[in-house]
Design a protein around this motif. Structure first.
Motif, mmCIF file in Angstrom:
data_model
loop_
_atom_site.group_PDB
_atom_site.id
_atom_site.type_symbol
_atom_site.label_atom_id
_atom_site.label_comp_id
_atom_site.label_asym_id
_atom_site.label_seq_id
_atom_site.Cartn_x
_atom_site.Cartn_y
_atom_site.Cartn_z
ATOM 1 N N ALA A 1 30.027 -6.654 -27.326
ATOM 2 C CA ALA A 1 30.027 -7.471 -28.547
ATOM 3 C C ALA A 1 29.981 -6.609 -29.815
ATOM 4 O O ALA A 1 30.390 -7.063 -30.885
ATOM 5 C CB ALA A 1 28.845 -8.435 -28.527
ATOM 6 N N ALA A 2 29.524 -5.373 -29.705
ATOM 7 C CA ALA A 2 29.472 -4.478 -30.866
ATOM 8 C C ALA A 2 30.846 -3.926 -31.219
ATOM 9 O O ALA A 2 31.015 -3.312 -32.277
ATOM 10 C CB ALA A 2 28.499 -3.327 -30.609
ATOM 11 N N GLY A 3 31.821 -4.129 -30.341
ATOM 12 C CA GLY A 3 33.151 -3.587 -30.578
ATOM 13 C C GLY A 3 33.115 -2.071 -30.595
ATOM 14 O O GLY A 3 32.469 -1.454 -29.753
ATOM 15 N N LYS A 4 33.767 -1.468 -31.567
ATOM 16 C CA LYS A 4 33.794 0.000 -31.678
ATOM 17 C C LYS A 4 32.701 0.503 -32.617
ATOM 18 O O LYS A 4 32.682 1.670 -32.988
ATOM 19 C CB LYS A 4 35.167 0.458 -32.178
ATOM 20 N N ARG A 5 31.797 -0.371 -32.985
ATOM 21 C CA ARG A 5 30.726 -0.055 -33.930
ATOM 22 C C ARG A 5 29.717 0.901 -33.274
ATOM 23 O O ARG A 5 29.073 0.552 -32.305
ATOM 24 C CB ARG A 5 30.042 -1.359 -34.322
ATOM 25 N N PRO A 6 29.534 2.119 -33.800
ATOM 26 C CA PRO A 6 28.503 3.015 -33.260
ATOM 27 C C PRO A 6 27.111 2.630 -33.772
ATOM 28 O O PRO A 6 26.965 2.055 -34.847
ATOM 29 C CB PRO A 6 28.900 4.393 -33.785
ATOM 30 N N ARG A 7 26.106 2.942 -32.972
ATOM 31 C CA ARG A 7 24.703 2.764 -33.375
ATOM 32 C C ARG A 7 24.208 4.156 -33.760
ATOM 33 O O ARG A 7 24.041 5.036 -32.929
ATOM 34 C CB ARG A 7 23.886 2.181 -32.222
ATOM 35 N N TYR A 8 24.010 4.379 -35.053
ATOM 36 C CA TYR A 8 23.639 5.696 -35.565
ATOM 37 C C TYR A 8 22.132 5.898 -35.563
ATOM 38 O O TYR A 8 21.372 4.996 -35.906
ATOM 39 C CB TYR A 8 24.141 5.878 -37.006
ATOM 40 N N SER A 9 21.716 7.113 -35.206
ATOM 41 C CA SER A 9 20.303 7.476 -35.336
ATOM 42 C C SER A 9 20.181 8.989 -35.496
ATOM 43 O O SER A 9 21.065 9.739 -35.109
ATOM 44 C CB SER A 9 19.488 7.008 -34.122
#
Length: 146
Positions: free
Chosen positions: A102-110
């Motif tokens: 569901a996030a698609g190509k969206r990265p989760r940055y940290s």
């Protein structure tokens, strides 16, 4: 300093960031030796993880940081939220979980800062570092939960 940007489909293994019992030969080990983390009077190995996305719907997109208590095989998940900070001991097993579809190509940055906190006094209790400040209670799970 470590940066993470997992996207859907990425795979990660459990790991620890550091452990003073496992330090390689070095000037640090010459001075402090090998010892269990959180022992009085010795530097404490901690990591500070900061979630960087301006927007993140953890319930819909997932991508938690997952912690594992090996003795009990119990896990605990922390969902990312913009600006959320996790302060943890480096010898706690954890993993990055990639965002779901569901996030698609969206990265989760940290970003993760790997810290070594030195005691100010020879026998300072390295378990209680709040110094009288009002901090949230830690999330205890598995064998750490009394």
């Amino acid at each position: 300093l470590t940066a993470n940007a997992p996207t859907f489909g990425d795979k990660f293994d459990y790991h620890i960031d550091g452990d003073p019992n496992l330090t390689p030969p070095s000037p640090f080990q010459d001075v402090f030796g090998r010892y269990p983390n959180r022992i009085a009077g010795k530097p404490r190995f901690m990591s500070c993880l900061l979630y960087l996305n301006d927007e993140w719907n953890g319930e819909e997109w997932g991508a938690p940081t997952k912690f594992l208590d090996i003795p009990t095989n119990t896990s605990y998940e922390v969902l990312p939220r913009p600006g959320r900070c996790i302060l943890m001991d480096q010898d706690v097993s954890h993993t990055v979980v990639a965002p779901n579809q569901a996030a698609g190509k969206r990265p989760r940055y940290s970003l993760v800062w790997k810290l070594i906190l030195h005691p100010k006094e020879p026998d300072q209790d390295m378990d209680n570092l709040a110094g009288g400040r009002d901090w949230p209670e830690p999330a205890l799970f598995g064998s750490a939960d009394p």
